[in-house]
Design an enzyme around this catalytic site. Structure first.
Site, short mmCIF file in Angstrom:
data_model
loop_
_atom_site.label_atom_id
_atom_site.label_comp_id
_atom_site.label_asym_id
_atom_site.label_seq_id
_atom_site.Cartn_x
_atom_site.Cartn_y
_atom_site.Cartn_z
N GLY A 292 0.82 -1.21 0.00
CA GLY A 292 0.00 0.00 0.00
C GLY A 292 0.85 1.25 0.00
N GLN B 124 3.06 9.92 1.47
CA GLN B 124 4.33 9.23 1.27
C GLN B 124 5.02 9.64 -0.03
OE1 GLN B 124 2.55 5.11 2.11
NE2 GLN B 124 4.65 4.92 2.81
N CYS C 267 6.58 -0.61 6.50
CA CYS C 267 6.12 0.55 5.73
C CYS C 267 7.23 0.98 4.77
CB CYS C 267 5.79 1.69 6.70
SG CYS C 267 5.29 3.22 5.89
N LEU C 268 6.85 1.35 3.56
CA LEU C 268 7.84 1.78 2.57
C LEU C 268 8.58 3.05 3.02
CD1 LEU C 268 5.83 1.20 -0.75
CD2 LEU C 268 7.71 -0.19 0.15
N HIS D 40 -3.55 0.80 8.04
CA HIS D 40 -2.21 1.40 7.89
C HIS D 40 -2.26 2.63 6.97
CE1 HIS D 40 2.34 0.76 7.38
NE2 HIS D 40 2.05 1.68 6.49
N GLU D 41 -2.95 2.48 5.83
CA GLU D 41 -2.98 3.59 4.86
C GLU D 41 -3.85 4.75 5.35
OE1 GLU D 41 -0.65 3.46 2.83
OE2 GLU D 41 -0.30 1.32 3.05
N HIS E 30 -1.90 6.78 7.72
CA HIS E 30 -0.97 7.70 7.06
C HIS E 30 -1.63 9.06 6.78
CE1 HIS E 30 2.87 5.84 6.16
NE2 HIS E 30 2.32 4.75 5.68
#
Ligand code: NI
Length: 155
Positions: free
Chosen positions: A46, A51, A89-90, A131-132, A135
């Site tokens: 995701g 981000q 997480c990226l 999670h998204e 963010h």
């Protein structure tokens, strides 16, 4: 289509609350396409707009390969049960932690045509939705991690 730079932890943009998308424009659609390219290149599950440096309530998720979910102005409207699984997480490379998430969530969002839809997810999809959407409120997974994995556990 383009690969965007993924903002890393420590950049204050990741801690800001994103604004809702008022009107879906060509720019919104281009952002969604570029985010998909970026997610695929990074081989992530995701990606949220902050981000890639955009403070708008937009996120994409791809749990099943080729099944991209685009969420504009997502709101979690229902949660059920709980799960404690490993998350990363990226924007937080090299770190993994066990989070406390609902086992099942229902999210309401707009698609790229501006149509409202609801999506129910379990397991990894439920975690990714949480999670998204986190963010978009400036929250990172480790804020609510039950514990972080040690270097030994990461291998
Ligand atoms: Ni993330």
């Amino acid at each position: 289509m383009a690969i965007l730079n993924i903002v890393k932890d420590g950049d204050e943009i990741l801690r800001k609350k994103c604004k809702p998308v008022a009107v879906i424009t060509d720019r919104t659609l281009r952002l969604l396409d570029d985010m998909a390219d970026t997610l695929h290149k990074a081989e992530g599950v995701g990606l949220a707009a902050p981000q890639v440096g955009v403070l708008r309530r937009i996120a994409i998720i791809e749990v099943e390969e080729g099944e991209l979910i685009e969420l504009i102005n997502p709101v979690i409207i229902k949660t059920e049960g709980r799960q404690n699984e490993v998350e990363g997480c990226l924007s937080v490379p090299g770190k993994w932690g066990v989070t406390d998430r609902p086992a099942k969530v229902t999210v309401r969002a707009l698609d790229r045509n501006g149509n409202e839809f609801e999506l129910e997810g379990e397991g990894l999809l439920a975690r990714a939705i949480c999670h998204e959407t986190d963010h978009l409120d400036g929250k990172l997974f480790y804020d609510k991690a039950v514990r972080m994995l040690s270097q030994d556990e990461i291998g």
